[in-house]
Scaffold this motif. Structure first.
Motif, mmCIF file in Angstrom:
data_model
loop_
_atom_site.group_PDB
_atom_site.id
_atom_site.type_symbol
_atom_site.label_atom_id
_atom_site.label_comp_id
_atom_site.label_asym_id
_atom_site.label_seq_id
_atom_site.Cartn_x
_atom_site.Cartn_y
_atom_site.Cartn_z
ATOM 1 N N CYS A 81 0.689 -1.197 0.035
ATOM 2 C CA CYS A 81 -0.025 0.026 0.103
ATOM 3 C C CYS A 81 0.968 1.272 -0.083
ATOM 4 C CB CYS A 81 -1.053 0.079 1.230
ATOM 5 S SG CYS A 81 -0.435 0.189 2.983
ATOM 6 N N ASN A 82 2.085 1.107 0.419
ATOM 7 C CA ASN A 82 3.079 2.446 0.145
ATOM 8 C C ASN A 82 3.669 2.600 -1.104
ATOM 9 O OD1 ASN A 82 3.291 4.221 2.972
ATOM 10 N ND2 ASN A 82 2.878 2.102 3.504
ATOM 11 N N SER A 83 3.574 1.569 -1.908
ATOM 12 C CA SER A 83 4.285 1.331 -3.123
ATOM 13 C C SER A 83 4.110 2.670 -4.046
ATOM 14 C CB SER A 83 4.082 -0.073 -3.887
ATOM 15 O OG SER A 83 2.731 -0.029 -4.442
ATOM 16 N N TYR A 84 2.950 3.341 -3.923
ATOM 17 C CA TYR A 84 2.940 4.652 -4.796
ATOM 18 C C TYR A 84 3.639 5.896 -4.129
ATOM 19 C CZ TYR A 84 -0.633 1.580 -6.487
ATOM 20 O OH TYR A 84 -1.527 0.423 -7.160
ATOM 21 N N ASN A 85 4.254 5.595 -3.006
ATOM 22 C CA ASN A 85 5.073 6.750 -2.509
ATOM 23 C C ASN A 85 4.151 7.756 -1.845
ATOM 24 O OD1 ASN A 85 7.386 7.823 -1.450
ATOM 25 N ND2 ASN A 85 7.237 9.562 -3.323
ATOM 26 N N GLU A 86 2.844 7.079 -1.502
ATOM 27 C CA GLU A 86 1.982 8.149 -0.654
ATOM 28 C C GLU A 86 1.973 7.388 0.623
ATOM 29 O OE1 GLU A 86 -1.558 7.699 -3.030
ATOM 30 O OE2 GLU A 86 -0.841 9.225 -4.303
ATOM 31 N N SER A 87 2.357 8.050 1.767
ATOM 32 C CA SER A 87 2.214 7.401 3.043
ATOM 33 C C SER A 87 0.855 7.001 3.643
ATOM 34 C CB SER A 87 2.854 8.797 4.093
ATOM 35 O OG SER A 87 4.220 9.035 3.795
ATOM 36 N N THR A 88 0.953 5.736 3.857
ATOM 37 C CA THR A 88 -0.132 5.140 4.167
ATOM 38 C C THR A 88 0.064 4.122 5.566
ATOM 39 O OG1 THR A 88 -0.600 5.007 1.702
ATOM 40 C CG2 THR A 88 -1.936 3.565 3.112
ATOM 41 N N VAL A 89 -0.974 4.082 6.039
ATOM 42 C CA VAL A 89 -1.002 3.064 7.331
ATOM 43 C C VAL A 89 -2.392 2.257 7.251
ATOM 44 C CG1 VAL A 89 0.179 4.601 8.845
ATOM 45 C CG2 VAL A 89 -2.105 4.962 8.579
ATOM 46 N N ALA A 90 -2.330 1.244 8.233
ATOM 47 C CA ALA A 90 -3.368 0.214 8.391
ATOM 48 C C ALA A 90 -4.428 1.003 9.079
ATOM 49 C CB ALA A 90 -2.985 -0.896 8.973
ATOM 50 N N ALA A 91 -5.872 0.888 8.671
ATOM 51 C CA ALA A 91 -7.098 1.512 9.164
ATOM 52 C C ALA A 91 -7.683 0.261 10.143
ATOM 53 C CB ALA A 91 -7.783 2.250 8.301
ATOM 54 N N ALA A 92 -7.323 -1.133 9.374
ATOM 55 C CA ALA A 92 -8.195 -2.153 9.933
ATOM 56 C C ALA A 92 -7.327 -3.313 9.209
ATOM 57 C CB ALA A 92 -9.644 -2.266 9.583
ATOM 58 N N ALA A 93 -7.526 -4.402 10.133
ATOM 59 C CA ALA A 93 -6.921 -5.690 9.155
ATOM 60 C C ALA A 93 -7.602 -6.748 10.217
ATOM 61 C CB ALA A 93 -5.402 -5.711 9.784
ATOM 62 N N SER A 94 -7.678 -8.074 9.508
ATOM 63 C CA SER A 94 -8.005 -9.306 9.956
ATOM 64 C C SER A 94 -7.255 -10.325 9.484
ATOM 65 C CB SER A 94 -9.510 -9.539 9.961
ATOM 66 O OG SER A 94 -10.002 -9.393 8.458
ATOM 67 N N ILE A 95 -7.259 -11.357 10.155
ATOM 68 C CA ILE A 95 -6.579 -12.662 9.625
ATOM 69 C C ILE A 95 -7.457 -13.798 9.916
ATOM 70 C CG2 ILE A 95 -5.124 -12.933 11.565
ATOM 71 C CD1 ILE A 95 -2.785 -13.636 9.777
ATOM 72 N N ASP A 96 -7.214 -14.716 9.287
ATOM 73 C CA ASP A 96 -7.786 -16.151 9.601
ATOM 74 C C ASP A 96 -6.582 -17.213 9.148
ATOM 75 O OD1 ASP A 96 -10.671 -15.784 9.603
ATOM 76 O OD2 ASP A 96 -10.482 -15.026 7.305
ATOM 77 N N PHE A 97 -6.372 -17.821 10.296
ATOM 78 C CA PHE A 97 -5.234 -18.778 10.499
ATOM 79 C C PHE A 97 -5.805 -19.965 9.937
ATOM 80 C CE2 PHE A 97 -4.341 -15.962 13.836
ATOM 81 C CZ PHE A 97 -2.924 -15.373 13.003
ATOM 82 N N LEU A 98 -5.446 -20.559 8.729
ATOM 83 C CA LEU A 98 -6.009 -22.025 7.982
ATOM 84 C C LEU A 98 -5.048 -23.113 8.374
ATOM 85 C CD1 LEU A 98 -6.098 -20.083 4.371
ATOM 86 C CD2 LEU A 98 -7.675 -20.109 6.541
ATOM 87 N N ALA A 99 -3.760 -23.202 8.662
ATOM 88 C CA ALA A 99 -3.055 -24.169 8.979
ATOM 89 C C ALA A 99 -1.943 -23.810 9.880
ATOM 90 C CB ALA A 99 -2.527 -24.759 7.677
ATOM 91 N N ALA A 100 -1.199 -24.568 10.487
ATOM 92 C CA ALA A 100 -0.244 -24.253 11.489
ATOM 93 C C ALA A 100 1.240 -24.203 10.614
ATOM 94 C CB ALA A 100 0.110 -25.432 12.457
#
Length: 150
Positions: A78-97
């Motif tokens: 998300c920062n690859s365009y050289n526009e400073s960007t931060v996370a507003a939200a994130a979620s994760i699903d763990f599928l395997a160990a």
């Protein structure tokens, strides 16, 4: 060389320059041994080896370590365009160990982006290609740039 090719090459060069600058200051990714494999505008692929200090009491990779790898890939994409960007939200699903000695790869892809927000999908796999986790992040554009544009 046509204008589209030149624009694409400039965007790629900028994405790589931004990734180098971000990584130089990203002590969290560095301390976890995260490595940048590839970056493009709106895309990043990072890897990390699961070390003995990354496993929990069940002798599997701590979920926070998997989240960290995915979150770092999200940040580089998300920062690859050289526009400073931060996370507003994130979620994760763990599928395997994941286990000590595994080589994890997080691949971040941009799904949607506006002037202020973006949605990114990150898949974490192991060295066998098995899916370990699925992460979704929403980005928010803040003021500034990662690097000075030339």
């Amino acid at each position: 060389m046509n204008d589209v090719t030149q624009t694409s090459q400039r965007a790629q060069a900028l994405a790589e320059k931004v990734a180098q600058a971000l990584y130089a200051n990203d002590k969290a990714s560095q301390s976890h041994g995260v490595r940048i494999a590839e970056v493009r505008p709106g895309y990043a692929r990072l890897s990390m080896s699961v070390r003995s200090d990354m496993v929990n009491g069940h002798r599997i990779c701590h979920g926070g370590m998997v989240f960290t790898l995915a979150d770092s890939a999200f940040a580089f994409a998300c920062n690859s365009y050289n526009e400073s960007t931060v996370a507003a939200a994130a979620s994760i699903d763990f599928l395997a160990a994941a286990h000590e000695g595994d080589e994890l790869t997080a691949e971040a892809r941009e799904l949607w982006r506006t002037k202020r927000n973006g949605i990114y999908e990150i898949t974490v796999t192991n060295q066998k290609g098995a899916r370990i986790a699925f992460f979704r992040g929403r980005s928010y554009r803040i003021e500034g740039h990662v690097v000075n544009a030339d």
